[in-house]
Design a protein around this motif. Structure first.
Motif, PDB file in Angstrom:
ATOM      1  N   PHE A  99       0.836  -1.194   0.000  1.00  0.00           N
ATOM      2  CA  PHE A  99       0.000   0.000   0.000  1.00  0.00           C
ATOM      3  C   PHE A  99       0.877   1.252   0.000  1.00  0.00           C
ATOM      4  N   THR A 100       1.893   1.225   0.893  1.00  0.00           N
ATOM      5  CA  THR A 100       2.793   2.373   0.995  1.00  0.00           C
ATOM      6  C   THR A 100       3.569   2.576  -0.303  1.00  0.00           C
ATOM      7  N   LEU A 101       4.022   1.475  -0.896  1.00  0.00           N
ATOM      8  CA  LEU A 101       4.783   1.592  -2.140  1.00  0.00           C
ATOM      9  C   LEU A 101       3.917   2.138  -3.262  1.00  0.00           C
ATOM     10  N   VAL A 102       2.660   1.708  -3.288  1.00  0.00           N
ATOM     11  CA  VAL A 102       1.754   2.217  -4.328  1.00  0.00           C
ATOM     12  C   VAL A 102       1.623   3.729  -4.189  1.00  0.00           C
ATOM     13  N   VAL A 103       1.355   4.167  -2.948  1.00  0.00           N
ATOM     14  CA  VAL A 103       1.220   5.614  -2.717  1.00  0.00           C
ATOM     15  C   VAL A 103       2.522   6.318  -3.077  1.00  0.00           C
ATOM     16  N   TYR A 104       3.634   5.711  -2.673  1.00  0.00           N
ATOM     17  CA  TYR A 104       4.928   6.333  -2.940  1.00  0.00           C
ATOM     18  C   TYR A 104       5.188   6.459  -4.439  1.00  0.00           C
ATOM     19  N   SER A 105       4.808   5.403  -5.195  1.00  0.00           N
ATOM     20  CA  SER A 105       5.077   5.467  -6.634  1.00  0.00           C
ATOM     21  C   SER A 105       4.205   6.519  -7.307  1.00  0.00           C
ATOM     22  N   ILE A 106       3.004   6.733  -6.728  1.00  0.00           N
ATOM     23  CA  ILE A 106       2.165   7.819  -7.257  1.00  0.00           C
ATOM     24  C   ILE A 106       2.864   9.156  -7.027  1.00  0.00           C
ATOM     25  N   PHE A 107       3.338   9.342  -5.785  1.00  0.00           N
ATOM     26  CA  PHE A 107       4.076  10.567  -5.468  1.00  0.00           C
ATOM     27  C   PHE A 107       5.261  10.738  -6.412  1.00  0.00           C
ATOM     28  N   LYS A 108       5.958   9.620  -6.614  1.00  0.00           N
ATOM     29  CA  LYS A 108       7.179   9.682  -7.393  1.00  0.00           C
ATOM     30  C   LYS A 108       6.874  10.059  -8.834  1.00  0.00           C
ATOM     31  N   ARG A 109       5.790   9.504  -9.337  1.00  0.00           N
ATOM     32  CA  ARG A 109       5.407   9.837 -10.705  1.00  0.00           C
ATOM     33  C   ARG A 109       5.072  11.324 -10.811  1.00  0.00           C
ATOM     34  N   LEU A 110       4.310  11.804  -9.822  1.00  0.00           N
ATOM     35  CA  LEU A 110       3.968  13.227  -9.806  1.00  0.00           C
ATOM     36  C   LEU A 110       5.240  14.064  -9.755  1.00  0.00           C
TER      37      LEU A 110
END
Lengths: 354, 366, 288
Positions: free
Chosen positions: C269-280
């Motif tokens: 879950f955390t990685l998914v959120v993090y990858s969204i942040f990272k993409r942004l």
């Protein structure tokens, strides 16, 4: 006398297997004498008490240093034993965990030739794989400020928020609470087990809105009473005694408290199993147990021990003759068998009451 | 105030602590002209620009923009286009967004914005780059975007703050001329700030030379170069040979000046100070000629070549004239004639019209 | 955990850019360090959660109402903490940028000081402030504003207050770093081109600080997801976050397989959120 008895016992036990005299001369245990052993317990005030009552004597008697570590964590014990990399010579084990530890074979057998439990009560005398260090009780404590005259003395009265209004605290854990709920609902203390879960949780629903804090750490309930955050709380008797002896405005109601034995054990694969037995041997001495009780409020289980304790403390020990009769023994076997499922049900129940 | 003045500063004064950044400056910028504020760093030119733009308020005096007092108006309401030193393009917006920014801030209709952006980008020939981000453009292209953004909203005047400093030399010259052409074509009243005198001479209709918070001289590039009013301006603009002396007498419109080592020089001047006035004789290096090539001049000096720098189209000479002083001379290269080497003895000369007379005590305004 | 990785990783990457060649060898200790301290435990945890040979633990974690609710609660609290931290940290970071050096140093000191104090102490401090006999209640009582103490402690608000206090610096510092790099000329350009203060802020300043906002938000959010002590103590047991349950399964119930599954769920879950942040962040970096 204390120092010669283990020596003799160990020597006796050993001569059958090992006949080499130099080894016997080197010490009471086989092999070279270690520089130190590790005793793992709850830490904090408990570590100080352990040192004063037992470890100092062990060091003097055997010339082996005792290193204190903490906390007593069952998960870590299991990991150590399973990986075969055990750091602890002796460790404390949570009351509700010890049976599981025995069942999973994490502990070494207690050597009754070294550890003399003849003066212990029946419940503590014949434990094959663990050592009952003391008894502790989860009791009802109340603020003497809020209740100068007439405090709740049963769980039914704890549940009675009309007669005794005010914020309360219970532990965020099913053990004890479900027993309290059933007693509050009229179940006789000797008819608690097996617990009627539906009935217990239904009764818990009633009190939930009045519980300000579901405590997790042992020091919380006494502190909450002291700070005036709550006026009634369940908690471990020693923690309350710690503040009561310094004059904090609170007191313990022993009626319907739940009593358990606190456990010490020798992890399977302990680096110095023989010295571990000797350490526990030191802990059987009634006078030393009295020193420990004076420090922390948890009595040792030698029946002679209360003789050596001050009058003021004696009354605050769960094993005092005035108190022990009011207390209810927790059925640890039932909890070992049902703990997991009840815990999950408890968690779900907590979510509903957020 | 005349009708053709777009921007006027009246007794503008601003001090930072004890330093006077603007010392009661009066300045008028005429409609459609490009006026350059030229000065060394610390001369107050940047403060003057900030006061005009509204980023700083003067302690005293007024700023008028087309007859309207804007002294204390916030920058956003001044309608002044500005090209910054490093362009200050918004890095997170593409070219079209950058250029449309001032229009959006004026809440213009979308259709109108599109029309204007297309027009402005067309003018700077960047129509095809509308979708690019600033960092995807070359320095010169960025410069042109900054220019388009500054003019797109039809500002009352245009401020240019050292806009060519970041460009390399060749590009700089090209862009300078381009900006000048557009400025003239659009008849944009412009105030241009620079420390580069060459740039000022190339681009300006008029130049104001600033020093220590004051305008030392205001005039056309020709006036500033040929008739500097004082030693500072003479020194700052171009390369000067300066000879100190005293007025000895006059013969009609020619002054006779005696230098400190007793030589006499003739200098043509409109107004000649009285005898005994301390003056400086200014001779630009390119006015000097080599008398050994056969020329005749009424002023002459002899010396030894101390240094020769060959530049292809011309050569620069440093000539030691004794007494620890030297003269600089620019000479067109030629085939034949006298070849000069370090150590050669030479005679140089100039006409009275080639020299300019500066009265030593003259300070301040023209 | 993944937040730390990314920071170390980023520092390393910066160094690679600066030092070029020799940096591969230099980064080797870091790589080994990360492998031992991060990769190996994660793999072990994953193996543990599959020890039964089936997906039963995951099925339970993702279908049982209890765990889904707690996971969503955790997400909600992490999100709230992130949003609140942002609104407090942004003006604070801006203040540090524009303040005189003396005030900047004082501000920095106040921000850093909590880092030298344990979370436990800070949490107890909040208990002393918000308690029924805490500073706030005592003050209000003595001023006669209230008759009985207010319940400020042991609810979601007090958990949020405690967590924001601990985590806000993680938002301030990335913002401060980004704000320092914003060219002041750009704001002048915006004003000069006709933008009133607030529009210049929204259209120019804020977008330019977006990388800092995203970096700070991802740090705060990820750290919030794994928070343990503060919710336990300030929430009075009523605010359950996923880390509390994981701890329970590890140390009390000894159900490591399910604890492993819950941890993997949290990590995923955390990685998914993090990858969204990272993409942004990546798309922001392309712009900036």
């Amino acid at each position: 006398m204390i120092s010669t008895r283990p020596l003799g016992a160990c020597a006796l036990a050993l001569t059958g297997f090992m006949a080499t005299l130099p080894l016997q001369a080197a010490g009471v245990c086989p092999g070279p004498k270690p520089e130190s052993i590790v005793v793992n317990a709850s830490g904090g005030a408990m570590a100080d008490a352990m040192r004063k009552a037992f470890s100092a004597d062990f060091e003097k008697t055997y010339g082996i240093k005792v290193i204190d570590t903490s906390p007593a964590n069952f998960g870590k014990l299991k990991a150590m034993v399973q990986s075969g990399n055990v750091e602890w010579t002796v460790t404390e084990i949570g009351a509700q965990d010890v049976l599981t530890a025995v069942e999973e074979g994490l502990l070494t057998k207690i050597d009754d030739t070294i550890i003399d439990r003849s003066g212990f009560p029946k419940q503590a005398k014949e434990l094959e794989y663990w050592f009952a260090k003391s008894a502790f009780s989860t009791v009802l404590a109340y603020s003497t400020k809020a209740f100068p005259d007439g405090h709740p003395s049963t769980w039914a009265e704890f549940w009675d928020v009309k007669k005794f209004p005010g914020p309360r605290s219970l532990r965020n854990h099913p053990v004890d609470n479900l027993e309290y709920a059933l007693m509050a609902d009229g179940v006789a203390p000797d008819k608690l087990y097996p617990l009627d879960l539906d009935r217990a949780f239904k009764k818990m629903d009633e009190i939930a809105p009045y519980i300000t804090v579901w405590w997790k750490a042992g020091q919380q309930p006494a502190q909450l009473l002291l700070d005036g955050e709550v006026i009634l709380a369940s908690g471990w008797n020693g923690r309350f005694y710690n503040l009561i002896k310094d004059g904090a405005p609170m007191n313990i109601e022993w009626s319907q408290g739940m009593i358990k034995l606190s456990a010490y054990g020798i992890p399977k694969g302990s680096p110095e199993p023989c010295w571990a037995q000797h350490y526990l041997g030191i802990m059987t001495d009634p006078k030393r147990q009295a020193v420990y009780a004076e420090e922390i409020g948890y009595p040792g289980l030698h029946l002679d021990s209360p003789k050596y304790v001050s009058e003021k403390l004696a009354k605050n020990l769960p094993t005092h003759s005035d108190n022990i009769g009011k207390l209810v023994w927790t059925d640890t076997v039932w909890w070992r068998d049902h703990g997991h499922e009840v815990q999950e049900r408890w968690n779900k129940w907590m979510l509903k009451h957020q | 105030m005349t009708n053709d003045t777009d921007l006027r500063l009246e007794k503008a004064f601003k001090a930072y602590g004890t330093v006077k950044a603007l010392d009661h400056v009066d300045l008028s910028v005429r409609n459609g002209e490009l006026l350059t504020i030229l000065g060394p760093s610390g001369s107050g030119k940047t403060t003057l620009l900030r006061v005009v733009a509204g980023f700083a308020e003067p302690d005293e005096g007024r700023v008028l923009l087309q007859e309207r007092d804007i002294t204390f108006l916030p920058p956003a309401k001044r309608d002044i286009g500005m090209v910054f030193q490093n362009y200050a393009l918004f890095p997170h917006m593409n070219v079209a967004e950058n250029v449309s920014f001032p229009l959006q801030m004026r809440n213009m209709a979308k259709v109108e914005i599109k029309k204007r952006v297309t027009w402005a980008l067309g003018i700077v020939e960047l129509g095809e780059y509308a979708e690019r981000l600033p960092r995807q453009l070359s320095g010169g292209q960025q410069q042109r975007v900054a220019f388009a953004r500054a003019i797109v909203f039809d500002p009352r005047i245009l401020l240019l703050d050292e806009p060519f400093g970041a460009l390399d030399r060749k590009l700089r010259e090209q862009i300078q001329l381009e900006v000048r052409r557009l400025q003239q074509q659009l008849k944009l009243t412009s105030l241009f700030v620079t420390h580069d005198q060459e740039e000022a001479l190339i681009l300006s209709d008029r130049i104001a030379v600033m020093n220590a918070g004051r305008i030392e001289q205001l005039g056309t590039p020709h006036e500033i170069y040929e008739r500097p009013i004082n030693r500072f301006v003479a020194d700052f603009i171009g390369i000067s040979n300066l000879i100190s002396g005293v007025i000895e007498g006059q013969d009609r419109s020619v002054a006779v000046v005696r230098s400190k080592d007793g030589q006499l020089f003739l200098v043509a001047a409109d107004a000649i100070p009285t005898q005994g006035t301390n003056v400086i004789v200014l001779i630009r290096p390119e006015r000097l000629v080599l008398l050994d090539d056969g020329a005749e001049r009424s002023n002459r000096l002899s010396g030894t070549v101390a240094e020769v720098i060959y530049l292809g189209q011309s050569e620069k000479l440093r000539i030691d004239i004794g007494g620890g002083r030297d003269m600089l001379m620019h000479r067109q290269s030629r085939l034949g004639g006298v070849q000069l080497e370090v150590g050669s003895t030479v005679n140089i000369g100039w006409t009275p019209e080639d020299a300019h007379l500066i009265v030593e005590d003259t300070v301040g305004q023209p | 955990m993944s937040a730390h990785i990314s920071l170390i990783d980023r520092l390393r990457r910066n160094r690679v850019i600066r030092e070029h060649g020799g940096s591969v060898a230099l980064s080797l200790p870091t790589v080994i360090f990360l492998l031992i301290l991060f990769a190996v435990p994660v793999v072990q945890l994953m193996l543990l959660s599959f020890q039964s040979g089936t997906f039963e633990h995951y099925e339970k974690a993702f279908t049982d109402e209890l765990y889904v609710t707690v996971l969503l609660n955790t997400f909600e609290i992490a999100l709230l903490v992130t949003v609140i931290s942002f609104f407090l940290a942004y003006p604070l970071a801006y203040f540090l940028i524009v303040a005189q050096p003396l005030w900047r140093n004082i501000g920095m000191f106040c921000l850093l000081m909590p880092f030298w104090t344990s979370i436990l102490v800070r949490t107890y401090a909040w208990m002393a402030i918000l308690g029924r006999r805490g500073i706030i209640n005592e003050a209000l009582l003595s001023l006669g504003i209230i008759d009985a103490p207010l319940s400020l402690l042991y609810n979601t608000s007090s958990v949020l207050i405690g967590m924001v206090h601990v985590l806000m610096p993680y938002m301030v510092f990335p913002l401060y770093a980004v704000m320092r790099r914003v060219d002041p000329n750009l704001m002048q350009a915006a004003y000069g081109l006709g933008a009133p203060n607030w529009r210049a802020f929204l259209r120019v300043y804020f977008p330019m600080t977006m990388p800092g906002v995203l970096a700070g938000a991802s740090l705060v959010f990820i750290l919030s997801m794994g928070f343990f002590i503060t919710p336990v103590l300030l929430g009075g047991g009523r605010v359950t976050m996923i880390a509390v349950l994981i701890e329970q399964f590890v140390t009390e119930l000894l159900d490591w397989e399910f604890a492993g599954a819950l941890s993997m769920a949290l990590l995923t879950f955390t990685l998914v959120v993090y990858s969204i942040f990272k993409r942004l962040m990546k798309s922001e970096r392309n712009l900036a």
